[in-house]
Design an enzyme around this catalytic site. Structure first.
Site, PDB file in Angstrom:
ATOM      1  N   ASP A 126       0.886  -1.165   0.000  1.00 51.43           N
ATOM      2  CA  ASP A 126       0.000   0.000   0.000  1.00 51.43           C
ATOM      3  C   ASP A 126       0.922   1.213   0.000  1.00 51.43           C
ATOM      4  OD1 ASP A 126      -2.310   1.600   0.189  1.00 51.43           O
ATOM      5  OD2 ASP A 126      -2.100   1.702   2.370  1.00 51.43           O
ATOM      6  N   GLU A 185      -1.015  -1.328  -4.870  1.00 49.63           N
ATOM      7  CA  GLU A 185      -2.227  -0.557  -5.137  1.00 49.63           C
ATOM      8  C   GLU A 185      -1.974   0.394  -6.291  1.00 49.63           C
ATOM      9  OE1 GLU A 185      -5.203   1.033  -2.121  1.00 49.63           O
ATOM     10  OE2 GLU A 185      -4.061   2.827  -2.654  1.00 49.63           O
ATOM     11  N   ASP A 241      -2.919   1.320   6.831  1.00 44.43           N
ATOM     12  CA  ASP A 241      -1.981   0.992   5.746  1.00 44.43           C
ATOM     13  C   ASP A 241      -1.528  -0.470   5.835  1.00 44.43           C
ATOM     14  OD1 ASP A 241      -1.359   4.005   4.852  1.00 44.43           O
ATOM     15  OD2 ASP A 241      -1.297   3.849   7.033  1.00 44.43           O
TER      16      ASP A 241
END
Length: 185
Positions: free
Chosen positions: A7, A68, A141
């Site tokens: 992330d 991501e 996160d």
């Protein structure tokens, strides 16, 4: 399959490693968040993220990275920093010959919660349940990095089938074109 979920972010960059088993079985192996101070220069922040990613890649030896995909956010500088953080990690993977797949936030949310517009609390709750964790991963996160890895484990068979179908179509197109060329000659 061992998947490293990323992330990306400059201030907080979530990293995770999961092992995918048969069916939808997934086991968490490690999760952490790399933090860099906002008052540090951009190159130093990216170096910290890159060095940490390098250590994780060498330690955990993932088969694939799930990152991501950054697309639209309101703050352009946030988008740039996020993209740069993801880029340095993807570069470290590429240097090792590790495949990198990018997944959109809605794709990840849909995979782990069944709802592409789920909120962070729902994603965290489902990650905790799927992995059988005793406590919720924090900050968000960390949960997001785990969700990315889970998403990829579950989508990998479909991704492989799609790649095989595309390769077959390309080969058939090449043969057909060669056949047409030979018929004209």
């Amino acid at each position: 399959m061992r998947v490293m979920g990323v992330d990306p972010g400059l201030t907080r960059c979530g990293l995770s490693v999961v092992e995918g088993g048969r069916g939808r079985q997934v086991t968490a192996l490690d999760v952490d968040v790399v933090r860099t101070p906002a008052d540090q220069s951009l190159p130093q922040r990216l170096l910290t993220i890159s060095d940490t990613a390098e250590h994780w890649l060498d330690t955990h030896r993932p088969d694939v990275l799930a990152v991501e995909r950054v697309f639209s956010q309101q703050n352009v500088s946030t988008v740039m920093g996020t993209a740069q953080a993801g880029g340095v990690i993807a570069l470290q993977a590429a240097r090792r010959g590790i495949e990198v797949h990018f997944h959109t936030p809605s794709e990840v949310k849909a995979a782990v919660t069944g709802n592409g517009s789920a909120d962070k609390a729902q994603v965290t709750a489902m990650v905790t349940r799927i992995l059988g964790l005793q406590q919720k991963p924090t900050p968000a996160d960390a949960a997001d990095a785990l969700a990315l890895a889970i998403c990829h484990c579950w989508r990998a068979p479909m991704i492989a089938r799609m790649a095989a179908a595309e390769a077959l179509a390309a080969e058939q197109r090449r043969r057909y074109t060669a056949k047409l060329k030979a018929a004209r000659a």
